[in-house]
Design a protein around this motif. Structure first.
Motif, PDB file in Angstrom:
ATOM      1  N   LYS A  86       0.847  -1.188   0.000  1.00  0.00           N
ATOM      2  CA  LYS A  86       0.000   0.000   0.000  1.00  0.00           C
ATOM      3  C   LYS A  86       0.888   1.245   0.000  1.00  0.00           C
ATOM      4  N   PRO A  87       0.358   2.375  -0.449  1.00  0.00           N
ATOM      5  CA  PRO A  87       1.165   3.601  -0.419  1.00  0.00           C
ATOM      6  C   PRO A  87       1.694   3.928   0.985  1.00  0.00           C
ATOM      7  N   GLU A  88       0.923   3.589   2.010  1.00  0.00           N
ATOM      8  CA  GLU A  88       1.372   3.882   3.376  1.00  0.00           C
ATOM      9  C   GLU A  88       2.520   2.983   3.836  1.00  0.00           C
ATOM     10  N   ASP A  89       2.890   1.989   3.033  1.00  0.00           N
ATOM     11  CA  ASP A  89       4.070   1.180   3.338  1.00  0.00           C
ATOM     12  C   ASP A  89       5.361   1.860   2.879  1.00  0.00           C
ATOM     13  N   THR A  90       5.229   2.981   2.198  1.00  0.00           N
ATOM     14  CA  THR A  90       6.404   3.716   1.720  1.00  0.00           C
ATOM     15  C   THR A  90       7.283   4.159   2.881  1.00  0.00           C
ATOM     16  N   GLY A  91       8.592   4.000   2.707  1.00  0.00           N
ATOM     17  CA  GLY A  91       9.521   4.436   3.730  1.00  0.00           C
ATOM     18  C   GLY A  91      10.874   3.776   3.581  1.00  0.00           C
ATOM     19  N   THR A  92      11.758   4.108   4.497  1.00  0.00           N
ATOM     20  CA  THR A  92      13.051   3.445   4.563  1.00  0.00           C
ATOM     21  C   THR A  92      12.938   2.282   5.542  1.00  0.00           C
ATOM     22  N   TYR A  93      13.355   1.115   5.091  1.00  0.00           N
ATOM     23  CA  TYR A  93      13.257  -0.106   5.899  1.00  0.00           C
ATOM     24  C   TYR A  93      14.631  -0.460   6.454  1.00  0.00           C
ATOM     25  N   PHE A  94      14.654  -0.666   7.759  1.00  0.00           N
ATOM     26  CA  PHE A  94      15.900  -0.931   8.472  1.00  0.00           C
ATOM     27  C   PHE A  94      15.899  -2.331   9.079  1.00  0.00           C
TER      28      PHE A  94
END
Length: 119
Positions: A86-94
């Motif tokens: 989903k668009p809300e899963d956008t981000g930097t994953y650590f």
């Protein structure tokens, strides 16, 4: 000590990505492994964790049923399979490693990989 993430990228809503995190410099099997993420303008949040004890896994409610965490101790690698993005899963994953047993006081972080979900 290193945690190196890979597999991020641009994907359309409903698509899939698989992230990998390769660990080195410590005894991988002594560490709980987790994924966190940080979206634009948001605080870092926990996504999923794979405990060494009993091979137990748990997930944030926002990703439960869509994301799957797994690990390969022989390859010192943890994965995050992300489906139905989903668009809300956008981000930097650590990638995160939290020590257990004789390494109980140790914790390590990777540099992150960018995931963008957009049409």
């Amino acid at each position: 000590v290193q945690l190196v993430e890979s597999g991020g990228g641009l994907v359309q809503p409903g698509g899939s990505l698989k992230l990998s995190c390769v660990a080195s410099g410590f005894t991988f099997s002594n560490y709980d492994m987790a994924w966190f993420r940080q979206g634009p303008g948001k605080e870092r949040e926990w996504v999923a964790r794979f405990f060494v004890a009993m091979d137990y896994k748990n997930y944030a409610d926002s990703v439960k049923g869509r994301f799957t965490i797994s690990r390969d101790n022989a390859k010192s690698t943890v994965y995050l399979q992300m489906d139905s993005l989903k668009p809300e899963d956008t981000g930097t994953y650590f990638c995160n490693a939290e020590g257990k047993y004789s390494d109980y006081d140790k914790e390590y972080w990777g540099q992150g990989t960018q995931v963008t979900v957009s049409s």
